[in-house]
Design a protein around this motif. Structure first.
Motif, PDB file in Angstrom:
ATOM      1  N   GLY A 151       0.776  -1.248  -0.091  1.00  4.73           N
ATOM      2  CA  GLY A 151      -0.043  -0.188  -0.154  1.00  4.73           C
ATOM      3  C   GLY A 151       0.860   1.065  -0.004  1.00  4.73           C
ATOM      4  O   GLY A 151      -0.185   2.213  -0.628  1.00  4.73           O
ATOM      5  N   ARG A 152       2.454   1.225   0.313  1.00  6.16           N
ATOM      6  CA  ARG A 152       3.215   2.436   0.534  1.00  6.16           C
ATOM      7  C   ARG A 152       3.059   2.763  -0.566  1.00  6.16           C
ATOM      8  O   ARG A 152       3.834   4.033  -1.038  1.00  6.16           O
ATOM      9  CB  ARG A 152       4.204   2.409   1.495  1.00  6.16           C
ATOM     10  N   SER A 166      -6.898   6.717  -2.607  1.00  3.00           N
ATOM     11  CA  SER A 166      -7.954   5.794  -2.414  1.00  3.00           C
ATOM     12  C   SER A 166      -7.643   4.651  -2.412  1.00  3.00           C
ATOM     13  O   SER A 166      -8.336   3.825  -1.770  1.00  3.00           O
ATOM     14  CB  SER A 166      -9.094   6.526  -3.036  1.00  3.00           C
ATOM     15  N   PRO A 167      -6.760   3.531  -3.375  1.00  2.00           N
ATOM     16  CA  PRO A 167      -6.672   2.400  -2.754  1.00  2.00           C
ATOM     17  C   PRO A 167      -5.675   2.299  -2.033  1.00  2.00           C
ATOM     18  O   PRO A 167      -5.650   0.895  -1.569  1.00  2.00           O
ATOM     19  CB  PRO A 167      -5.893   2.114  -4.030  1.00  2.00           C
ATOM     20  N   ARG A 168      -5.049   3.291  -1.575  1.00  2.00           N
ATOM     21  CA  ARG A 168      -4.060   2.860  -0.212  1.00  2.00           C
ATOM     22  C   ARG A 168      -5.320   2.982   1.051  1.00  2.00           C
ATOM     23  O   ARG A 168      -4.786   1.447   1.581  1.00  2.00           O
ATOM     24  CB  ARG A 168      -3.429   3.816   0.035  1.00  2.00           C
ATOM     25  N   LEU A 169      -6.530   3.210   1.284  1.00  2.00           N
ATOM     26  CA  LEU A 169      -7.340   3.418   2.231  1.00  2.00           C
ATOM     27  C   LEU A 169      -8.206   2.294   1.810  1.00  2.00           C
ATOM     28  O   LEU A 169      -8.027   1.154   2.948  1.00  2.00           O
ATOM     29  CB  LEU A 169      -8.072   4.421   1.875  1.00  2.00           C
ATOM     30  N   ALA A 170      -8.595   1.668   0.734  1.00  2.00           N
ATOM     31  CA  ALA A 170      -9.040   0.440   0.747  1.00  2.00           C
ATOM     32  C   ALA A 170      -8.104  -0.510   1.060  1.00  2.00           C
ATOM     33  O   ALA A 170      -8.241  -1.766   1.003  1.00  2.00           O
ATOM     34  CB  ALA A 170      -8.946  -0.053  -0.939  1.00  2.00           C
ATOM     35  N   LEU A 171      -5.955  -1.002   1.086  1.00  2.86           N
ATOM     36  CA  LEU A 171      -6.174  -2.059   1.197  1.00  2.86           C
ATOM     37  C   LEU A 171      -5.930  -2.025   2.678  1.00  2.86           C
ATOM     38  O   LEU A 171      -6.024  -3.281   2.989  1.00  2.86           O
ATOM     39  CB  LEU A 171      -4.752  -1.988   0.390  1.00  2.86           C
TER      40      LEU A 171
END
Length: 958
Positions: A498-499, A504-509
């Motif tokens: 996720g880093r 948005s994809p980082r929050l989802a992951l």
């Protein structure tokens, strides 16, 4: 007992009302269970309907008759046959049997075998080039009184009527489509002076793509054969059999009596009540084993079915488990109220389990019902794909009931863990909605890793040691369960990526990793579905590649050849020009042949002043396996198995691919364009042709001095006698310096010499035809126009268009692929949708803090996409294992058959052929589509169905 009954009745009522109150969540849970049930029931109905019963098979082959009598092709000598009438063999050894040229000579003896008073109907078939709106189209002509009740089930009338007069024809629907004709159009054949009128359209239930026309007995084939013979056209071979109906039918003893007169019988009574194996003389012959009874004849397909069905069962459990876990959490307040009003843990467990029972029963009804509707709706599409009609719509109530019961049991089993978890929560935690903090299980991933290693070892053992495909399937299932057990830990590993992702994809992951209890089952569900799809796709890709490798093309893909072997190639130039004009030609390469004897000889003529040419194999290069003399006609008998096996590996005994261009002696005359069209990429070969050398594609043809000899035989009979006696073959030999191109296909040409070199060497040549490379594959209309143009030339020009390998459609593989793909897409959408429902609180929080609608949609889409992506990646890796194991096991089995054939044949590989090629092909295109389309589709779908402005969370009433 009364208390137990009332408590469960109340629990079921509460579960039913809760399911009805929360329709959206209930629909998701129901879909989780119903989707695999739909796939299993649809696959069951499809395979059952496609698998014809004995009665249905008989209706297509012999109609309403009691039997079909046909010649064996062995000249009327006594034979043995199998009960189905598909295989026959002479009673005596084959070397002592005089074979006839085909089935026609035996047909005249058939009426003598019929019992007295039997009703008979002749069924004759031949081929002809028929006139169409575009030109000529090769089709089968069938003379059968199709209106006779005895033919019921063999043909299906679609329009018009069957022929009633000698000048009427009925045609198949496929012929009508490709020919450009219609009912009422006139139809005739090449060079035929009779005209027929199309009065009806029909189809063959077992062969929907057939080009066939139907006429009354004696109305077409006999007069057409006479016309073709007078005109010097290609001989028309007519095969005749008889449908026979007699009182009492034909028993196995009756069939064996007919076999004594060299007649094969397909009997209704025998097929409906087959004799014991001990009563079948054919199976008593030494070394005779029917293929359908051989080990592993259908094992590979059955193993794939068992593997995928097992993965489907695992899929159901994985889909239903997270569904009820989420449902129980969404209903925790209601369960807390039950506890607050005096209900104990037993009542809470009963309510959750009743939810599983209610949803499971509904899923059973919906899944099996939709399976029926889906199968019925897709039946015409599936029939068109496999090219034959199904039998009756075969509904097996017990099998569907078992599938439905599986849904109910799945609902119950899937609710067990949520029921236990819910009953252990305190009333306060349930009413306040607190989930508490749980540590991840550190033992489960280790157990999963052990299961993966053990399962892989079992599958590897089954693939390389055991002969049982079930071992591979079992090991694959154990490894699959291990991957499922490791899913929570693997989800944590995915979280470390996720880093590098945007917000948005980082929050989802991170949300997926933080809520592993919700994410891991959803990922496992997609994993199992994708694993089934990848397993089927990988196995199918390997099978298709194997069949493609076994296919022998006559020319390079898309190439066209035309040859005129008659009358000294008089019409070859006109044939070349016709192809050049009517086909999408790219490169044209003219061919000629070396002609010996008087002018006007055909390539197939012998004697009467006509000779032949042949490329000489030097004595030192002759393979000892093929050298026969009058004293030793069979060289294999004088060689030991060790000697024959050693010689089979000798370069002199190498077997070459002889498919392709038919030219006398394999010697063709042409320039470097021939090499280009045939795809022979050797610049030195073109230079050798220009330098006056002969290009040889067979190493044994080149002698020690680097030359190839061409023998001009004028007395063919004397040459044949000399070859049988092992003496010197008479004829002038012309030697030319050679260039060897050893390796790759030469498509029937053994040696190529340029026209200038042939003329300088004194080799007489005549035109033969040409080979062409094309810009695209010629279509049916272009073929028909060209056939009509070539028909004007007279004779029988040989036209070939190489369209390459065409995959054989298997209904089993098709059903499995459709089922696996359906479950994959549905599992990704439903499992991620359920995860979104569980994360509704997060979406409401975003709305409360003022996040714009775009962020809400984006986050929702990425939440679903992340779950789907993780499941697809893990499933792709897990699905390849069972397919590879099955292919390895299949390779080992085929290698065993090959070695057995080598042991039984002293000639070894020289006669048996090359070792079996069982490739393992990873379908990268399928994997790429899964890795991209499934997560992307899930994300887009989730974003579209997410409301831009969600309502703020309402405080629960106290």
């Amino acid at each position: 007992m009364t208390t137990w009954f009332h408590s469960w009745r109340a629990a079921i009522r509460i579960a039913r009302r809760d399911a009805w109150r929360s329709k959206g969540r209930s629909l998701l849970v129901l879909s989780m269970i119903a989707l695999p049930i739909l796939g299993v029931s649809a696959a069951d109905l499809t395979l059952r309907s496609a698998d014809l019963s004995t009665e249905e098979s008989l209706a297509r082959s012999i109609g309403a008759a009691d039997a079909r009598f046909m010649g064996s092709g062995y000249g009327g000598v006594p034979i043995y046959q199998d009960p189905k009438g598909e295989t026959s063999a002479p009673v005596q050894d084959e070397e002592d049997t005089v074979h006839s040229s085909g089935p026609t000579p035996d047909a005249g003896k058939l009426p003598a075998v019929f019992p007295a008073g039997a009703a008979t109907l002749s069924d004759s078939t031949g081929t002809a080039k028929l006139t169409t709106a575009h030109g000529l189209l090769q089709a089968e002509v069938r003379e059968l009184r199709a209106s006779d009740p005895m033919t019921r089930g063999m043909l299906t009338l679609l329009d018009g009527h069957y022929p009633q007069r000698a000048d009427e024809l009925a045609v198949t629907e496929r012929f009508l489509e490709d020919s450009g004709l219609k009912v009422g159009s006139s139809l005739t054949a090449r060079g035929f002076d009779r005209t027929y009128r199309i009065v009806g359209v029909y189809e063959l239930p077992g062969e929907l793509t057939a080009h066939q026309v139907n006429a009354l007995p004696g109305a077409f084939l006999a007069p057409y054969a006479k016309t073709a013979e007078k005109a010097g056209l290609q001989k028309v071979d007519v095969a005749t059999s008889y449908l026979v109906k007699a009182s009492g039918g034909f028993t196995w003893n009756t069939v064996k009596k007919a076999n004594e007169k060299g007649v094969v019988v397909v009997s209704r009574a025998v097929l409906l009540d087959p004799p014991a194996r001990s009563e079948i003389p054919l199976y008593q012959k030494d070394g005779w084993t029917p293929y359908e009874e051989s080990l592993g004849a259908q094992a590979a397909v059955l193993a794939v079915v068992a593997t995928v069905v097992g993965l489907a069962m695992l899929e159901i459990c994985l889909l239903a488990g997270p569904a009820f876990a989420v449902g129980a959490r969404r209903s925790r307040r209601q369960l807390g109220l039950v506890g607050a009003n005096g209900g104990d843990r037993r009542h809470i467990r009963a309510i959750v389990l009743s939810g599983g029972l209610v949803i499971g029963a509904a899923a059973a009804v919906v899944g099996t019902g939709l399976g029926l509707v889906l199968t019925y709706a897709l039946q015409p599409v599936l029939e068109g794909y496999i090219g034959r009609r199904f039998g009756s719509f075969d509904i097996r109530p017990l099998e569907l009931l078992g599938i439905a019961l599986l849904a109910v049991l799945t609902g119950l089993f899937a609710a067990i863990v949520p029921a236990i978890t819910s009953s252990r929560q305190s009333v306060l935690a349930s009413l306040t909605g607190r989930r508490g903090v749980r540590r991840s299980n550190r033992v489960l991933p280790l157990v999963g890793l052990g299961a993966v290693l053990v399962g892989a070892a079992i599958a590897l053992y089954g693939a390389v040691v055991s002969d049982h495909f079930a071992v591979v399937a079992f090991g694959s299932a154990v490894a699959e369960l291990g991957v499922v057990a490791m899913t929570p830990a693997l989800v944590g590993l995915f979280g470390r990526t996720g880093r590098w992702l945007p917000l948005s994809p980082r929050l989802a992951l991170r949300d997926a990793v933080r809520n592993r209890g919700r994410t891991a089952p959803a990922v496992a569900a997609v994993l199992a579905a994708v694993a089934g799809t990848v397993a089927v796709a990988t196995y199918s890709a390997g099978v298709e590649e194997q069949r493609r490798a076994e296919y022998h093309p006559a020319l390079p893909y898309g190439a066209v050849s035309v040859s005129v072997p008659e009358e000294g190639g008089r019409d070859a130039p006109a044939a070349r020009e016709a192809v050049q004009r009517l086909m999408p030609v790219d490169v044209r390469a003219d061919l000629a042949r070396v002609a010996v004897g008087r002018a006007g000889c055909s390539m197939y003529d012998a004697g009467d002043g006509c000779g032949r040419s042949e490329v000489v194999t030097p004595k030192a290069n002759e393979c000892p396996l093929w050298i026969s003399t009058k004293e030793n006609p069979d060289p294999l008998q004088r060689l030991s198995r060790e000697e024959a096996s050693k010689l089979a590996k000798d370069w002199r005994c190498k077997m070459y691919d002889e498919y392709g261009i038919n030219v006398d002696g394999g010697l063709a005359v042409g320039d470097a364009a021939v090499l280009k069209v045939l795809g022979i990429k050797d610049p030195a070969a073109a230079e050798a042709l220009a330098a006056g050398k002969i290009v040889s594609f067979r190493k044994p043809l080149v002698d020690a001095s680097g030359e190839v000899g061409i023998r001009l035989v004028t007395d063919t009979e004397a040459a044949d006698r000399a070859r049988e006696d092992g003496t010197e073959i008479p004829g002038k030999v012309v030697s030319l310096p050679a260039h060897l191109v050893d390796g790759g296909r030469s498509y029937g040409i053994t040696a190529l010499v340029s026209p200038a070199t042939a003329k300088a060497a004194g080799l007489p040549t005549v035109p033969l035809g040409a080979v062409f490379s094309t810009e695209r594959i010629p279509d049916s209309e272009q073929r028909q126009k060209l056939d009509a143009e070539l028909a004007k030339l007279g004779g029988s020009p040989d036209l070939r268009v190489e369209v390459g390998y065409e995959n054989e459609s298997s209904i089993v593989m098709l059903a499995l692929m459709v089922f696996a793909g359906l479950v994959t897409i549905g599992a990704a959408g439903i499992a991620t949708g359920l995860a979104q429902a569980d994360a509704e609180a997060d979406l409401k929080t975003l709305a409360a803090v003022g996040a714009p609608p775009r962020v809400r949609r984006t986050l929702s889409g990425f939440q679903c996409g992340v779950v789907a992506a993780m499941g697809v990646v893990l499933g792709s890796a897990a699905g390849v294992l069972p397919a590879i194991g099955l292919r390895l096991a299949e390779a080992r089995q085929q290698q065993g058959w090959y070695e057995q054939a080598l042991a039984e044949n002293p000639a070894g590989a020289a006669l048996v052929g090359s070792p079996p090629y069982v490739p393992i092909v990873v379908p990268w295109e399928t994997l790429g589509a899964l890795l991209i389309l499934v997560p992307l589709g899930a994300a887009v779908l989730a974003a579209l169905v997410t409301r831009s402005r969600g309502a703020l969370a309402r405080r629960a009433a106290t």
